[in-house]
Design an enzyme around this catalytic site. Sequence first.
Site, PDB file in Angstrom:
ATOM      1  N   HIS A 152     -17.528 -19.423  18.545  1.00  0.00           N
ATOM      2  CA  HIS A 152     -18.092 -18.288  19.274  1.00  0.00           C
ATOM      3  C   HIS A 152     -17.794 -18.440  20.771  1.00  0.00           C
ATOM      4  O   HIS A 152     -17.351 -17.497  21.438  1.00  0.00           O
ATOM      5  CB  HIS A 152     -19.605 -18.242  19.028  1.00  0.00           C
ATOM      6  CG  HIS A 152     -20.277 -16.997  19.525  1.00  0.00           C
ATOM      7  ND1 HIS A 152     -21.601 -16.717  19.287  1.00  0.00           N
ATOM      8  CD2 HIS A 152     -19.821 -15.952  20.268  1.00  0.00           C
ATOM      9  CE1 HIS A 152     -21.926 -15.569  19.845  1.00  0.00           C
ATOM     10  NE2 HIS A 152     -20.865 -15.091  20.455  1.00  0.00           N
ATOM     11  N   HIS A 185     -21.894 -25.457  10.988  1.00  0.00           N
ATOM     12  CA  HIS A 185     -22.852 -24.761  11.849  1.00  0.00           C
ATOM     13  C   HIS A 185     -22.479 -24.928  13.323  1.00  0.00           C
ATOM     14  O   HIS A 185     -22.339 -23.942  14.054  1.00  0.00           O
ATOM     15  CB  HIS A 185     -24.254 -25.322  11.580  1.00  0.00           C
ATOM     16  CG  HIS A 185     -25.337 -24.691  12.392  1.00  0.00           C
ATOM     17  ND1 HIS A 185     -26.190 -23.742  11.888  1.00  0.00           N
ATOM     18  CD2 HIS A 185     -25.717 -24.880  13.691  1.00  0.00           C
ATOM     19  CE1 HIS A 185     -27.037 -23.363  12.825  1.00  0.00           C
ATOM     20  NE2 HIS A 185     -26.777 -24.057  13.929  1.00  0.00           N
ATOM     21  N   GLU A 186     -22.330 -26.174  13.760  1.00  0.00           N
ATOM     22  CA  GLU A 186     -22.066 -26.415  15.173  1.00  0.00           C
ATOM     23  C   GLU A 186     -20.675 -25.938  15.591  1.00  0.00           C
ATOM     24  O   GLU A 186     -20.485 -25.470  16.722  1.00  0.00           O
ATOM     25  CB  GLU A 186     -22.263 -27.897  15.505  1.00  0.00           C
ATOM     26  CG  GLU A 186     -23.674 -28.407  15.275  1.00  0.00           C
ATOM     27  CD  GLU A 186     -24.746 -27.640  16.035  1.00  0.00           C
ATOM     28  OE1 GLU A 186     -24.425 -27.049  17.109  1.00  0.00           O
ATOM     29  OE2 GLU A 186     -25.894 -27.613  15.576  1.00  0.00           O
ATOM     30  N   HIS A 229     -20.792 -22.345  16.526  1.00  0.00           N
ATOM     31  CA  HIS A 229     -21.122 -22.161  17.945  1.00  0.00           C
ATOM     32  C   HIS A 229     -19.877 -22.344  18.810  1.00  0.00           C
ATOM     33  O   HIS A 229     -19.629 -21.561  19.736  1.00  0.00           O
ATOM     34  CB  HIS A 229     -22.170 -23.190  18.377  1.00  0.00           C
ATOM     35  CG  HIS A 229     -23.526 -22.982  17.802  1.00  0.00           C
ATOM     36  ND1 HIS A 229     -24.160 -21.764  17.804  1.00  0.00           N
ATOM     37  CD2 HIS A 229     -24.390 -23.861  17.226  1.00  0.00           C
ATOM     38  CE1 HIS A 229     -25.359 -21.901  17.255  1.00  0.00           C
ATOM     39  NE2 HIS A 229     -25.512 -23.148  16.882  1.00  0.00           N
TER      40      HIS A 229
END
Length: 627
Positions: free
Chosen positions: A424, A417-418, A421
């Site tokens: 991205h 998940h992190e 980020h």
Amino acid sequence: MFALDRRKALGLAASLPVAASLTGLRAYGAHGAEVPSGSGAAWDLTDLFPDAQAWDVARKAVLAALPRLAAYKGTLGRNAQALARALDDISVTKLKAMRVYVYSSLQADEDVRAPAPQEREAQARDMFSQMGQATAWVDPEVLDLGEATIERFIAENDTLQRRFAFPLRDTLRRAEHILDDQGEAILASASAALAGPGSVRDQLVASDIPWPTITLSDEREVRLDAQGYSHSRDVANRADRKRVFDSYWSAFKGYEGSLGAALAAKLKGDVFEAENRGYESCLAMALAANRIPEGVYRSLVAEVNAGLPQLHRYFQLRRRMLNLPDIHYYDIYPPLVQMDRTFTLGDMRNVVLEALKPLGSDYVRQMGEATAKTWMDPFPRPGKRAGAYMNGAVYDVHPYLLLNLSENFDGVSTFVHEWGHAMHTLIAAKAQPYETARYPTFLAEIASTANEVFLTEYMLERAKTKEEKLYYLGMRLEGLRGTFFRQTMFAEFELKIHEMAEAGEGLSGASISRIYAGILRRYHGPDFTIDAPYEMEWAMIGHFYRFFYVYQYATSITAGTWFARSVLDGGKAERENFLGVLRAGGSDYPTDILKRAGLDMASPQPYRDLVAGFGRTLNEIEALLDA
């Protein structure tokens, strides 16, 4: 993930961040395994500054530059070159200031008990407040120049075209809500004060509330602060779970008045700004920052409420699989199926790189290189800030990740998940200049939630037993419950208390608890028991101090699931479509970026599709149980 402020910065320079670190949703994830505790942070902050002395030199240099930035006032309309020169200097100084702030924020989060880093972070907050005051004139002066002059200047100057065209046009769009020089300066100077309630709440939760220590049935002693609670609330013994919940929420209950006063003060600050900027409501102001149609918020809440029967069905399936006579709030977090598999940090990295192969070799290569560097602080330890986030605000360095990983599948999920980020951020930074690289919150959770879908699908495809399949299907359901249904519940609560504040209704800790309890019970259904102390849950959610932030988790998991499914079911075109969203950064309004990729978030259909997918997963589990 990283969020600059309690609301999007207004315009080019006037509203700069007063708070940089964000404890994200993962702060409240379930962690059931024992975790290693390192003696110190694993990330390397020397990429920002070699030491605190160099940091202080940089901070003072930013402060020394502020008179120069203020002196540009009155020069923007001379010609295109003058406008570009002023905006470039402000932007470069802002990036230097961001490096100062991020260093202090990250260091403060390494140990929230250490006073010196907290003091440096406070100094950085003050620095940004002063910078906001020194540049508060920019938006009003741009508005005075008018659309025709600004468009002519953009056409004449390459720097304005490449770096500043979108923010300039966005400032013009918000003309009726931007105040004159004096008004903007007043709001900029008030920014630190408006952040005060959140700081009070954070201090209470981080260090002032005397968190209890309890002994579990296996003789383990657990101190129930935020990390202890999140690591213990899913224990297998039901009596232990009840003891964890009762003790933790009772500790919050003792501070109900103070925590309620902090949240009520925060709401008054939101109403103050909305009224002074001429918005009809706080929600309108929050959505206008990124030109998000109100239909997005309303459609989300309406469709989730329509889908609550599926959520209630999930709770009854949970009761069945855990073999419980009834279901209480402390029964939400244990996994539906136990899985003893553990993952080292190296295992997590290898699994994640394999799972993300549908995104292409370039993506996997770049992520492989990034995850091998010293950019993250992976494991919990005493004093470290709870939760997880990615801070990617320093454009010319790299992202930093604060994690508190458990060595089970939830740790893998947090990792993917992190790093979603972080990827991205890296992709946007490569494709965009600094001024348009920072993507808005509305887009921020899409890459991370899409990555979780890829991970779950990868694990399901390789599951060798019925129990493994049930485990991963259960984790999928729990992810949707926590990110889609639960965050929308938070969003409905946040809207309700803002509407009450706007109507002038007095709010206290007790009344806030009553409001939250009503929504909490409706979302969980008539056959679900929620004991009175747990009505304090609102006090744990730091995101209520981020100004209509939480709904974007629900919209993002909707969009992330949509894109992940399109990539898995499609091919190169669908993959490029998704990567194009990441490359766009903040170069356009978020719903427009998504619309170009084929997704209309104001339509009810994406939310209906997600609810339908939730129902199909329930069907899969029931079929496996009945086989």
